[in-house]
Design a protein around this motif. Sequence first.
Motif, PDB file in Angstrom:
ATOM      1  N   GLU A  26       0.839  -1.189   0.000  1.00 30.29           N
ATOM      2  CA  GLU A  26       0.000   0.000   0.000  1.00 30.29           C
ATOM      3  C   GLU A  26       0.871   1.234   0.000  1.00 30.29           C
ATOM      4  OE1 GLU A  26      -3.183   0.812   2.712  1.00 30.29           O
ATOM      5  OE2 GLU A  26      -3.829  -1.294   2.575  1.00 30.29           O
ATOM      6  N   THR A  27       0.366   2.287  -0.588  1.00 23.88           N
ATOM      7  CA  THR A  27       1.097   3.556  -0.567  1.00 23.88           C
ATOM      8  C   THR A  27       0.383   4.505   0.390  1.00 23.88           C
ATOM      9  OG1 THR A  27       1.755   3.231  -2.848  1.00 23.88           O
ATOM     10  CG2 THR A  27       1.951   5.450  -1.979  1.00 23.88           C
ATOM     11  N   ILE A  28       1.157   5.029   1.346  1.00 18.96           N
ATOM     12  CA  ILE A  28       0.553   6.043   2.219  1.00 18.96           C
ATOM     13  C   ILE A  28       1.194   7.390   1.897  1.00 18.96           C
ATOM     14  CG2 ILE A  28      -0.089   4.516   4.108  1.00 18.96           C
ATOM     15  CD1 ILE A  28       2.520   5.456   5.511  1.00 18.96           C
ATOM     16  N   LYS A  29       0.420   8.439   2.110  1.00 18.08           N
ATOM     17  CA  LYS A  29       0.945   9.781   1.816  1.00 18.08           C
ATOM     18  C   LYS A  29       1.315  10.479   3.118  1.00 18.08           C
ATOM     19  CE  LYS A  29      -1.658  10.724  -2.382  1.00 18.08           C
ATOM     20  NZ  LYS A  29      -2.783  11.512  -2.926  1.00 18.08           N
ATOM     21  N   ILE A  30       2.518  11.054   3.126  1.00 20.11           N
ATOM     22  CA  ILE A  30       2.924  11.887   4.255  1.00 20.11           C
ATOM     23  C   ILE A  30       3.183  13.289   3.716  1.00 20.11           C
ATOM     24  CG2 ILE A  30       4.735  12.311   5.970  1.00 20.11           C
ATOM     25  CD1 ILE A  30       4.964   9.361   6.370  1.00 20.11           C
ATOM     26  N   GLY A  31       2.580  14.283   4.352  1.00 22.71           N
ATOM     27  CA  GLY A  31       2.730  15.666   3.891  1.00 22.71           C
ATOM     28  C   GLY A  31       4.010  16.283   4.426  1.00 22.71           C
ATOM     29  N   VAL A  32       4.636  17.154   3.626  1.00 22.40           N
ATOM     30  CA  VAL A  32       5.755  17.968   4.102  1.00 22.40           C
ATOM     31  C   VAL A  32       5.380  19.420   3.859  1.00 22.40           C
ATOM     32  CG1 VAL A  32       8.192  18.541   3.880  1.00 22.40           C
ATOM     33  CG2 VAL A  32       7.447  16.186   3.593  1.00 22.40           C
ATOM     34  N   GLU A  33       5.074  20.119   4.949  1.00 25.06           N
ATOM     35  CA  GLU A  33       4.754  21.546   4.804  1.00 25.06           C
ATOM     36  C   GLU A  33       6.027  22.321   5.080  1.00 25.06           C
ATOM     37  OE1 GLU A  33       1.665  23.103   7.354  1.00 25.06           O
ATOM     38  OE2 GLU A  33       2.374  25.146   7.008  1.00 25.06           O
ATOM     39  N   THR A  34       6.599  22.899   4.029  1.00 21.71           N
ATOM     40  CA  THR A  34       7.865  23.621   4.190  1.00 21.71           C
ATOM     41  C   THR A  34       7.771  24.940   3.440  1.00 21.71           C
ATOM     42  OG1 THR A  34      10.253  23.415   3.914  1.00 21.71           O
ATOM     43  CG2 THR A  34       8.896  22.375   2.224  1.00 21.71           C
ATOM     44  N   ALA A  35       8.848  25.705   3.424  1.00 20.71           N
ATOM     45  CA  ALA A  35       8.820  27.009   2.756  1.00 20.71           C
ATOM     46  C   ALA A  35       9.988  27.084   1.781  1.00 20.71           C
ATOM     47  CB  ALA A  35       8.907  28.139   3.785  1.00 20.71           C
ATOM     48  N   LEU A  36       9.716  26.696   0.542  1.00 21.99           N
ATOM     49  CA  LEU A  36      10.793  26.652  -0.458  1.00 21.99           C
ATOM     50  C   LEU A  36      11.012  28.007  -1.100  1.00 21.99           C
ATOM     51  CD1 LEU A  36       9.736  23.256  -1.951  1.00 21.99           C
ATOM     52  CD2 LEU A  36      11.714  23.704  -0.495  1.00 21.99           C
ATOM     53  N   THR A  37       9.992  28.868  -1.023  1.00 21.53           N
ATOM     54  CA  THR A  37      10.170  30.263  -1.428  1.00 21.53           C
ATOM     55  C   THR A  37       9.915  31.091  -0.181  1.00 21.53           C
ATOM     56  OG1 THR A  37       7.873  30.375  -2.096  1.00 21.53           O
ATOM     57  CG2 THR A  37       9.452  29.857  -3.798  1.00 21.53           C
ATOM     58  N   GLY A  38      10.001  32.400  -0.295  1.00 26.07           N
ATOM     59  CA  GLY A  38       9.845  33.240   0.885  1.00 26.07           C
ATOM     60  C   GLY A  38      11.195  33.559   1.501  1.00 26.07           C
ATOM     61  N   PRO A  39      11.219  34.004   2.757  1.00 24.59           N
ATOM     62  CA  PRO A  39      12.478  34.524   3.309  1.00 24.59           C
ATOM     63  C   PRO A  39      13.492  33.448   3.711  1.00 24.59           C
ATOM     64  CG  PRO A  39      10.712  34.696   4.925  1.00 24.59           C
ATOM     65  CD  PRO A  39      10.087  34.205   3.669  1.00 24.59           C
ATOM     66  N   LEU A  40      13.076  32.178   3.859  1.00 21.99           N
ATOM     67  CA  LEU A  40      14.010  31.173   4.380  1.00 21.99           C
ATOM     68  C   LEU A  40      14.131  29.955   3.471  1.00 21.99           C
ATOM     69  CD1 LEU A  40      12.756  31.260   8.078  1.00 21.99           C
ATOM     70  CD2 LEU A  40      14.985  32.055   7.312  1.00 21.99           C
ATOM     71  N   PRO A  41      14.443  30.163   2.189  1.00 21.49           N
ATOM     72  CA  PRO A  41      14.480  29.015   1.279  1.00 21.49           C
ATOM     73  C   PRO A  41      15.527  27.979   1.674  1.00 21.49           C
ATOM     74  CG  PRO A  41      15.429  30.945   0.246  1.00 21.49           C
ATOM     75  CD  PRO A  41      14.818  31.408   1.525  1.00 21.49           C
ATOM     76  N   ASP A  42      16.638  28.412   2.290  1.00 17.90           N
ATOM     77  CA  ASP A  42      17.685  27.450   2.658  1.00 17.90           C
ATOM     78  C   ASP A  42      17.184  26.493   3.744  1.00 17.90           C
ATOM     79  OD1 ASP A  42      17.520  29.744   4.167  1.00 17.90           O
ATOM     80  OD2 ASP A  42      19.610  29.703   4.809  1.00 17.90           O
ATOM     81  N   TYR A  43      16.446  27.034   4.705  1.00 14.95           N
ATOM     82  CA  TYR A  43      15.876  26.194   5.757  1.00 14.95           C
ATOM     83  C   TYR A  43      14.844  25.244   5.151  1.00 14.95           C
ATOM     84  CZ  TYR A  43      17.918  28.914   9.592  1.00 14.95           C
ATOM     85  OH  TYR A  43      18.770  29.495  10.473  1.00 14.95           O
ATOM     86  N   GLY A  44      14.025  25.790   4.250  1.00 13.23           N
ATOM     87  CA  GLY A  44      12.973  24.990   3.640  1.00 13.23           C
ATOM     88  C   GLY A  44      13.539  23.829   2.839  1.00 13.23           C
ATOM     89  N   TYR A  45      14.615  24.099   2.102  1.00 13.79           N
ATOM     90  CA  TYR A  45      15.245  23.071   1.284  1.00 13.79           C
ATOM     91  C   TYR A  45      15.840  21.979   2.165  1.00 13.79           C
ATOM     92  CZ  TYR A  45      18.660  20.909  -1.818  1.00 13.79           C
ATOM     93  OH  TYR A  45      19.406  20.010  -2.523  1.00 13.79           O
ATOM     94  N   ALA A  46      16.521  22.422   3.236  1.00 13.31           N
ATOM     95  CA  ALA A  46      17.140  21.444   4.138  1.00 13.31           C
ATOM     96  C   ALA A  46      16.082  20.535   4.749  1.00 13.31           C
ATOM     97  CB  ALA A  46      17.921  22.162   5.239  1.00 13.31           C
ATOM     98  N   ALA A  47      14.924  21.105   5.096  1.00 11.71           N
ATOM     99  CA  ALA A  47      13.846  20.310   5.681  1.00 11.71           C
ATOM    100  C   ALA A  47      13.359  19.272   4.684  1.00 11.71           C
ATOM    101  CB  ALA A  47      12.698  21.223   6.101  1.00 11.71           C
ATOM    102  N   GLN A  48      13.231  19.705   3.427  1.00 14.16           N
ATOM    103  CA  GLN A  48      12.759  18.781   2.395  1.00 14.16           C
ATOM    104  C   GLN A  48      13.754  17.632   2.189  1.00 14.16           C
ATOM    105  OE1 GLN A  48      12.258  20.518  -1.472  1.00 14.16           O
ATOM    106  NE2 GLN A  48      11.276  18.701  -2.300  1.00 14.16           N
ATOM    107  N   VAL A  49      15.050  17.987   2.138  1.00 12.52           N
ATOM    108  CA  VAL A  49      16.066  16.950   1.948  1.00 12.52           C
ATOM    109  C   VAL A  49      16.048  15.975   3.119  1.00 12.52           C
ATOM    110  CG1 VAL A  49      18.542  16.503   1.754  1.00 12.52           C
ATOM    111  CG2 VAL A  49      17.529  18.408   0.512  1.00 12.52           C
ATOM    112  N   GLY A  50      15.902  16.516   4.331  1.00 10.84           N
ATOM    113  CA  GLY A  50      15.837  15.666   5.519  1.00 10.84           C
ATOM    114  C   GLY A  50      14.720  14.654   5.395  1.00 10.84           C
ATOM    115  N   CYS A  51      13.544  15.118   4.935  1.00  8.07           N
ATOM    116  CA  CYS A  51      12.401  14.215   4.789  1.00  8.07           C
ATOM    117  C   CYS A  51      12.648  13.186   3.696  1.00  8.07           C
ATOM    118  CB  CYS A  51      11.140  15.010   4.471  1.00  8.07           C
ATOM    119  SG  CYS A  51      10.571  15.986   5.876  1.00  8.07           S
TER     120      CYS A  51
END
Lengths: 406, 408
Positions: free
Chosen positions: B49-74
Amino acid sequence: MSLDHIVTVTIGGLTVGMIYALVALGYTMVYGVLEFINFAHGEVFTVGGYVAAFTLFALGVSDQMSTVAIIGSLLLALVLSMAVPAALGLLVERVAYRPLRGRSRIMPLLSAIGVSIVLQQLIIIVFGPTPITMPTLGISSASVSILGARIRVLALVIITVSVVLMAGLTYLVKATRIGKAMRATSQDMEAAEMMGIETNQTIAFTFVVGSALAGIGGLLVIMYYGSLKFDAGFLYGLKAFTAAVLGGIGNIPGAVVGALVLGLTETYGVSMDLGFLAWFVVAGLLMGLYVQLVLAPKKRLQHISDDRRTPGYERSIANIYRLAPYLAVRTLVVERTDALRSVSARHAVRLMLGNLFLVVTAAVLFANGSSRIDTRWQPVIAFVVLMVILMFRPSGILGKHITEKV
Amino acid sequence: MAREMRLSARKALAIMLLVALVVASMSLAGCKKDEGTTVSDDETAGKTETIKIGVETALTGPLPDYGYAAQVGCELAVEDFSGFTIGDTTYEIELVVLDDKAEPTEAAIVAQTMVDEGVVGVIGGLTTGATLAAMPIYAENRIPQISGSVTGPKANETDFDTFYRTCWNDGVQGEALSVWAQELGAKKVVLMDDNGAYAVGLADVTENSLKAAGVETLRQNCQSGDKDLSAQVANIKEFGADVVIFTGYHPEAGLLRKQMVEAGMSDVQFMGGDGIKSAEFVAEAGGNANAEGCYATFGGFPEAQQPGYTAFAAKYLEKTGDEVGPYAQNNYDALGALVAAIKKAGSTDTEKIIEALQTLEYEGVTGTFTFASATSGAVTRGDIVVTGLTPANVPRYVVKDGAWIAVE
C-alpha cells in the motif's frame, strides 16, 4: 540619580552627537550649495572607517610597538581615512551628480540612492560581508575619572577633535576666499558664475571637505566601537540627515546643534530617571512663560501705529496675555481701542494652554521621579522630540525662514 | 521588406516556444497526476500500500535554505524508512511536498490541501508564525503534525494533541540560562534583547523564571544594528547587576560586552543564548581579554554529541553534495518518529497514530527522545523531551583564550 551617572550619560550623548555632527556637516554643506540630499554620504562615512581599520591592520599595529610608531600609524590612518573618502566624494560628484546638474531635482536624488547601493556592494566585494574589527590597542580602552564617573579617553578625544574640526570649518567658510565662493554659490549659483566664481570647482571642493569630515567620523567610530559593518553607513546617514534637518538644513552651526540634541535625546531619554527629565520640562515652561508674558505682548505692539500706542492700550494687551480678562476688557472698553483684542486673546489662550500642558507634564514626571522610561521607547522619544521641535521651528532650530528666490 | 520578414520570423519562433512550453507543462502536470494515483499490488510479498505523508515547508519566501534542508531531511528519511511492514502489508511512503512561503495565509491553504490529499501525517511547518495558522486545521481533521524547526516557545499555547516537535523549544534555553545564573549566585540580573521575536521570547522566559526564583531583574533592549549602547550600560551600572544576559545575536552582544568592560564592569558575568556562541563574538567584544569568561548556552546537543549525526551527514553529502542544512536532521527524525508511531499503532488510522505518538520513545539522529504529554513550565505539550536532559544540563560554553569551549 547620582552625579557620576549624569556625567557618564552626558558624555555618552555628546560623543554620539559629535559623530552624528561630523556626518551631518556633509549633508548640510551639499544641501546649502546644491539644494539636494546626497544619500551616498553615509557610505562615504563607512568607507572612512574601513580604510582606517584596514590601514592599522596592514601596518600591524599593536601595543608592543613603540609609542612613536603607534602615533605615526594612527596619523597615517587619519590621513588615509580623510584622503580616500575625499577622493571618493570628488569622483561621485564628477560622475554621478555633475552630468545631471540643471535637470529636474528628482534625478540627482535617484542617482544618489544608486551610488549608495553601489558603494555598499563595493565594500562587500572588497572587504567581505563580515564586520571589520580594529586591532586592540591600549589607548582605545584607556579611561579617566571625572566627577566619579569613568570616562573613556577616546570619548574626550572624539569631542575635542570634533570641536576643533568644526571651528576650522567655520573659519574656512567665513574667512577664506574659497569659503566666500562657497557662500556665493549657495546664495545664487548663476549670479556667482557671472561674478567670475568657478562654481563647478567650488562645488567639488564642498564635496571634498564634507567627505573628508565623514571619513574622520568613520575613523573615530571604528576606534571607539571596535567594529564596523558594511551597512553601518545607512543608519548613521539617516540619523545625521535627521540631525541636519533638525538644526536647519543648509546651516552649518545648525547641523552641530541638531546632532547634539539628537545624541543627547537618545541617551537621556532612556537612562535618566523621570525626575531629572522633569527639569527640562521646567526649563521649557520658563521659556513658555517668558514668551507669554514678555515676548508676545511686545511683538503684538510692534504692529500698532504710534498714535494708538497709549499706555492704556499697552496695559490692555499685556493684561490679555496675563489672562486678566476683567482688567483687559475694562481698559479696552474705557479706552475704546480696536479689534485686535480678539486675535490676541485667542493667541494668549493658546499660549496658556501650552504652558498648562507643560505644568501637568512636569508634575507627572516629578510624581514618578525615581522611575525610568523603558528602553523600548527610545526611538519613539527621539521622534516625538523631533516633531515637537519642528512644529515650533519648521525650518529647524537655527534654520532661517526660506524666502523664494526672485 | 527584409525587416518585416525578420520580425515575422521572430514572431513565429516566439509562438513555437510558447507552444512548446505549454505542451511541456501539460505533460509534466500529467506525469504528476499519474504518479499520484499509482497503487501497485505486489503478489510476492503480500499486499503493498502507498501512504501519503505531507511535508509543509517554505521553499520560497524569506528562508528558502531552511525549507530546502527540511525537504532533503524528509526525502532521506523516506529512502531509509519507506517499505516498512505491518502484518503482511508493506507500506510505501509517498511525500506530498507543499510550499507555505513561511506565510500564515498560505499555510492555511496548504493545510487544507493536505487534508484533501488524505495524508496520514504532516512534517512541518517550517516557521512558527505560519505553523500557528495551520495547526487548528490539522487538529480539527485529526492529522498528527511533527515539526522539525518550530522553536518559538508559544507554538502550542492552544494545547493541541496533534502537534509535536523534534527541535528544542527556545524556552528550554531560557530556563537553562536562569538556572545557570542562579548557580553563579546572581542576585541582580539584567536581561537585554534586540527587539527581535527570538530574542524577546527567550528573554521573557528567562526573566519569568528568574523572577519566580526571587532574583531581582531589569529589562533593557536595543535595536539590531545599534552601535552605541552607552545609555543601556549606564543603566546596568546604576542597577548594580552581577549578571547580564543578552538574548540576541553576537554583533550587539560583542559591542555590549566591550562597552561594559570599558565602563569598568569586567567583573560582571556576561551570558547569552546560542545567538552569541559564534567566533565573531570574541572579535566584536574587542579581543580575547574582553571576551574571556563569557558564557553561552546552546539550543540542542552539539553535533558531536548527536549519536547518528556522522552517518546522517554522509548521506546528506552524498545526496546533495552539501554540508547538512539547518534542522535537516530534526526533520529526518520527525519523519522517522511518525513512521515509528504508525508501526507502533499497527494501523494508518490517524487517531491511533496520535495516540501512539504520545507514548512513543524514539531513537533518532539527534538522540533518544519522547514527546511531552502536558505543558509544564517552559516545556509545552508535544515538545521533544530528550532523555537525561534538564535545564541544568543544557550544553554550556565559555570563552577561553578567544574560543568557545564546552563547560565540563
